[in-house]
Design a protein around this motif. Structure first.
Motif, short mmCIF file in Angstrom:
data_model
loop_
_atom_site.label_atom_id
_atom_site.label_comp_id
_atom_site.label_asym_id
_atom_site.label_seq_id
_atom_site.Cartn_x
_atom_site.Cartn_y
_atom_site.Cartn_z
N GLY A 240 -9.27 -5.52 25.20
CA GLY A 240 -8.56 -3.62 25.80
C GLY A 240 -9.55 -3.57 26.43
N VAL A 241 -10.27 -3.97 26.80
CA VAL A 241 -11.74 -3.20 28.29
C VAL A 241 -11.45 -3.94 29.29
CG1 VAL A 241 -14.48 -3.00 27.66
CG2 VAL A 241 -13.17 -2.89 25.52
N GLU A 242 -12.03 -2.81 30.06
CA GLU A 242 -11.69 -3.43 31.26
C GLU A 242 -13.40 -3.52 32.51
OE1 GLU A 242 -8.88 -3.89 33.55
OE2 GLU A 242 -7.77 -3.33 31.14
N ALA A 243 -12.97 -4.27 33.08
CA ALA A 243 -14.57 -5.04 33.75
C ALA A 243 -15.07 -4.02 34.15
CB ALA A 243 -13.96 -5.99 34.18
N ASP A 244 -14.11 -2.90 34.96
CA ASP A 244 -14.76 -1.86 35.58
C ASP A 244 -14.97 -0.56 34.77
OD1 ASP A 244 -12.44 -0.91 35.51
OD2 ASP A 244 -12.25 -0.56 37.79
N ASP A 245 -15.27 -0.55 33.71
CA ASP A 245 -14.84 0.53 32.39
C ASP A 245 -16.45 1.11 32.70
OD1 ASP A 245 -12.65 0.67 31.56
OD2 ASP A 245 -12.84 0.20 29.83
N ALA A 246 -16.85 2.29 32.84
CA ALA A 246 -18.20 3.07 32.65
C ALA A 246 -18.71 3.13 31.81
CB ALA A 246 -18.01 4.22 34.20
N TYR A 247 -19.75 2.95 30.49
CA TYR A 247 -20.82 4.24 29.99
C TYR A 247 -21.34 4.57 30.09
CZ TYR A 247 -17.18 0.60 27.46
OH TYR A 247 -15.59 0.38 27.20
#
Length: 270
Positions: A240-247
């Motif tokens: 459920g986590v996209e590769a371009d998710d920013a944290y």
């Protein structure tokens, strides 16, 4: 180890103090075979010896005093232990004169521990807590046994260091019970040590999801972030986590408001 290994010196202590003061005292020990970590048993040895000495010195009356109030000339000091869940409750009690709560309040005022107004508001149970104040004593003179102003505070501090607690219950003319609650074992927690601003901090491993090499830091709308795609994660990205998710990228030194002059070094982990 069984708790009884922590009380092997108590019979002699009780006997010596009683003899020096002309008192008759019987020591009764029950259920001392309850087991705790060796480190806890070792730490309890001195506090229990002090409490036993204190019971004979302050608690048990002379044979003449006891007979005058209808008691048997021989006093009793009792030690018992009980396993309650993940704790062991150790009680050391005596059938002596009990604690004079008013005398404790008056001495606390004399020593500047509380004000007269505060003393008047204290219940007896709250007053007994004053016995744990450093240097507190109700003895009028210093002897080989009492009046030195050390002891109960050390007992309290030692038990607190074990993540335990100490309470005192007393009934004037009937006796006093000191109750120690300590864990059966000292749990060990795995910790990740990190450095920031030349200081070391520990983060419980239970709160750590992943450890990876420091990724590139980007700035998005004035905030520093890292992207999952740049993290070398074992097992890949969580479902459920996209590769371009920013944290958010949080610098520990800034978050803890550490000395700005020492925040130049990057945060490291080991």
């Amino acid at each position: 180890m069984p708790l009884e290994t922590a009380i092997d010196a108590i019979p002699r202590t009780v006997r010596d103090v009683a003899r020096s003061q002309g008192k008759e005292v019987e020591l009764v020990v029950s259920d001392a075979d309850v087991e705790l970590d060796r480190s806890i048993v070792d730490r309890l040895r001195d506090p229990l010896v002090h409490l036993a000495r204190n019971a004979v010195d302050h608690g048990i009356e002379s044979p003449e005093e006891r007979e005058a109030v209808g008691k048997a000339p021989e006093g009793t000091v009792a030690i018992s232990a009980e396993r309650v869940g993940d704790e062991v409750v150790v009680e050391l009690s005596d059938d002596g004169r009990g604690v004079n709560a008013q005398a404790v309040r008056e001495r606390a005022v004399e020593n500047g521990v509380v004000t007269p107004a505060e003393a008047e508001q204290l219940s007896d149970d709250e007053t007994y807590d004053l016995l744990f104040e450093p240097g507190f004593t109700t003895s009028e003179e210093v002897t080989d046994v009492s009046g030195r102003g050390v002891g109960m505070d050390v007992v309290n501090r030692t038990v607190a260091d074990l993540n335990g607690s100490v309470t005192v219950e007393s009934d004037p003319g009937v006796g006093t019970t000191v109750r120690l609650r300590v864990p059966v074992s000292i749990a060990l927690t795995e910790v990740l040590f990190v450095e920031a601003a030349d200081q070391t901090f520990g983060v419980p491993m239970a709160a750590v999801e992943q450890i990876t090499a420091a990724p590139p830091v980007e700035e998005v709308e004035g905030r520093e972030v890292v992207r999952r795609s740049n993290l070398d994660l074992v097992g890949g990205l969580p479902e459920g986590v996209e590769a371009d998710d920013a944290y958010p990228f949080v610098r520990l030194a800034s978050a803890l408001d550490l000395d700005a002059t020492r925040t130049g070094r990057p945060t490291t982990a080991r």
